[in-house]
Design an enzyme around this catalytic site. Structure first.
Site: not given
Length: 381
Positions: A98, A253, A263-264
């Protein structure tokens, strides 16, 4: 390879069902993961016996969340070493599983460096594998300790910004024990407020398209006895407009050198809403999430995930006539193209504060971030 087996945990809290653990059964060491794709319907553990199984678990989001990915990456290197696989090959595969979450690469590097260091000092392969495992376990311990300190710093900041308690906090995605070696990042702050009687309401964004908020954060909040309410992502604006949000707490992240926060996806719109409505937007993340080697948000590689996550919905373990268990139910016409970035990037000027285990950065500047990271390196040295 990986095997799954059911694990009953009706009377347990998420913190009592580890999101990740190392075990050494007679047949050889394994890495055991709580399969987050099966929550909240089932608490099922995924057993990884090699790095390739862990890579698949990471890509499928069976294990996820920035700090936990770092821990998993380190254990994955150790698993390859202990079981006699090619460590460099395993490390490369894990680090690239990822691309946006920087912790994954950090964890892989730490275990790999320990392995290489032991060999360079004349150790044999067994000693090098032990060094890699020790590095992974140390990272796991550090993350649990970081979680505790972030919760304290974050709660102190909330009390400073919002004196009097009764905090109504909006969060996005999942940032609790399921993403951490401890009790999490942003969720840990809300949990600390709850335990001290200062949380009035946790507003939980469902977090489309994969519903980590609805499936995972609500799961953790319910099992912790918190007062929480789930909302669709596009209802957040009306919640701000009605004056029902005192603060936004999210994880990260990757945080770049200038303070940009990946981030998400869906976090950036919340930051914009928070700024317009004069609500603090607070990011909670360990120092390992700060990437001083990436200059700014434009330099972040944002992971693009498969379109079927948007064009189909998956209800784990819910039987639907004519649909294979665990398969997707189409909600868009066949052939529909989907835009599905896993993350978005919030610029530093929209971030009220970044809470780390080493303290709070506010206002968010490159100099302040570098100072916090330097403090962490000094403590570790």
């Amino acid at each position: 390879m990986a095997d799954q087996y059911a694990h009953s945990g009706d009377d347990k809290r998420p913190t009592e069902i580890p999101a990740i653990r190392w075990e050494e059964p007679p047949e050889g060491p394994v890495l055991v993961l709580l399969d987050q794709t099966r929550l909240p319907a089932e608490e099922v553990e995924l057993v990884c016996t090699d790095a390739s199984a862990l890579v698949e678990a990471i890509r499928s989001l069976s294990v996820r969340g920035a700090p936990l990915l770092g821990i998993a990456g380190a254990y994955g290197v150790a698993l390859a070493a202990v079981r006699g696989f090619d460590v460099d090959e395993a490390a490369d595969a894990l680090a690239s599983a990822r691309p946006t979450a920087v912790n994954l690469a950090v964890g892989v590097r730490r275990a790999r460096a320990a392995h290489e260091g032991a060999l360079a000092e004349g150790g044999d392969l067994r000693q090098a594998a032990a060094a890699a495992l020790a590095a992974a376990r140390q990272l796991h311990r550090e993350d649990a300790q970081a979680s505790e300190r972030m919760a304290e710093h974050g709660l102190a900041l909330l009390d400073e910004l919002l004196p009097g308690g009764g905090h109504r906090v909006l969060t996005h995605c999942n940032t609790g024990a399921l993403v951490s070696g401890g009790e999490g990042t942003a969720f840990a702050v809300a949990l600390a407020a709850h335990r001290r009687g200062r949380l009035r309401r946790l507003w939980v964004d469902e977090t489309r398209p994969l519903l980590q908020g609805a499936r995972l954060t609500a799961y953790e909040a319910a099992r912790s006895g918190m007062a929480y309410t789930l909302l669709t992502d596009n209802a957040a604006g009306s919640l701000f407009a009605s004056g029902e949000v005192d603060a936004v707490l999210v994880g990260a992240d990757r945080i770049t050198a200038d303070g940009s926060v990946a981030n998400k996806v869906g976090s950036y719109p919340l930051a914009v809403l928070a700024r317009y409505h004069h609500v603090p937007f607070i990011v909670v993340a360990p120092v390992t999430t700060v990437d001083l080697d990436t200059a700014d948000g434009a330099s972040i590689e944002v992971e693009q995930r498969p379109g079927h996550e948007v064009t189909e919905v998956v209800a784990p373990q819910v039987p639907v006539v004519g649909v294979e268990a665990g398969g997707g139910i189409p909600i868009a016409p066949l052939g529909t193209q989907a835009y599905n970035p896993a993350f978005d990037v919030t610029p530093p000027e929209l971030v009220t504060a970044i809470v780390t285990e080493e303290g709070v950065v506010s206002p968010v500047t490159a100099e302040a971030l570098a100072e916090v990271c330097g403090r962490s390196r000094t403590a570790q040295g």
